[in-house]
Design a protein around this motif. Structure first.
Motif, PDB file in Angstrom:
ATOM      1  N   ASP A 114      28.962 -18.536  92.497  1.00  0.00           N
ATOM      2  CA  ASP A 114      29.174 -19.276  93.501  1.00  0.00           C
ATOM      3  C   ASP A 114      28.200 -20.312  94.003  1.00  0.00           C
ATOM      4  O   ASP A 114      27.060 -19.718  93.937  1.00  0.00           O
TER       5      ASP A 114
ATOM      6  N   ILE B  73      29.826 -21.901 100.180  1.00  0.00           N
ATOM      7  CA  ILE B  73      30.926 -21.224 100.673  1.00  0.00           C
ATOM      8  C   ILE B  73      31.492 -22.112 101.935  1.00  0.00           C
ATOM      9  O   ILE B  73      30.834 -22.612 102.643  1.00  0.00           O
TER      10      ILE B  73
ATOM     11  N   GLU C 174      34.170 -22.904 104.898  1.00  0.00           N
ATOM     12  CA  GLU C 174      35.020 -22.100 105.927  1.00  0.00           C
ATOM     13  C   GLU C 174      36.237 -23.039 106.400  1.00  0.00           C
ATOM     14  O   GLU C 174      36.019 -24.344 106.519  1.00  0.00           O
TER      15      GLU C 174
ATOM     16  N   GLU D 274      36.690 -17.918 104.744  1.00  0.00           N
ATOM     17  CA  GLU D 274      35.490 -18.164 103.941  1.00  0.00           C
ATOM     18  C   GLU D 274      36.023 -18.210 102.500  1.00  0.00           C
ATOM     19  O   GLU D 274      36.558 -17.272 101.910  1.00  0.00           O
TER      20      GLU D 274
ATOM     21  N   PRO E 153      34.725 -19.208  98.723  1.00  0.00           N
ATOM     22  CA  PRO E 153      33.649 -19.680  97.712  1.00  0.00           C
ATOM     23  C   PRO E 153      34.025 -20.426  96.673  1.00  0.00           C
ATOM     24  O   PRO E 153      35.217 -20.730  96.080  1.00  0.00           O
TER      25      PRO E 153
ATOM     26  N   GLU F  30      32.754 -22.123  93.318  1.00  0.00           N
ATOM     27  CA  GLU F  30      31.770 -21.859  92.198  1.00  0.00           C
ATOM     28  C   GLU F  30      31.637 -22.885  90.921  1.00  0.00           C
ATOM     29  O   GLU F  30      32.517 -23.880  90.930  1.00  0.00           O
TER      30      GLU F  30
END
Length: 69
Positions: A27, A30, A32, A37, A39, A41
């Protein structure tokens, strides 16, 4: 490699720093969106070359978040 936003939202947290070595599937940011939330990656490992966003920034789907060598 450019790591891009998978959806529209607000950058809640940046989890990496410039120069950091990261692993694949780690990750890095993050987001929102709609009180969730999400992640984001890295597809593969490498060294973080550039961070294009800051916490609190609004991003659209497809925007570059982090650049990895």
């Amino acid at each position: 490699m450019e790591i891009r936003a998978e959806l529209t939202g607000v950058v809640w947290q940046v989890l990496v720093s410039i120069g950091e070595e990261i692993a694949g599937n780690q990750d890095v940011v993050i987001l929102e969106s709609m009180k969730m939330e999400i992640p984001i990656e890295s597809e593969r490992g490498g060294k973080v070359k550039e961070i294009k966003v800051q916490e609190g920034d609004f991003v659209n789907e497809g925007d570059v978040l982090v650049v990895v060598d």
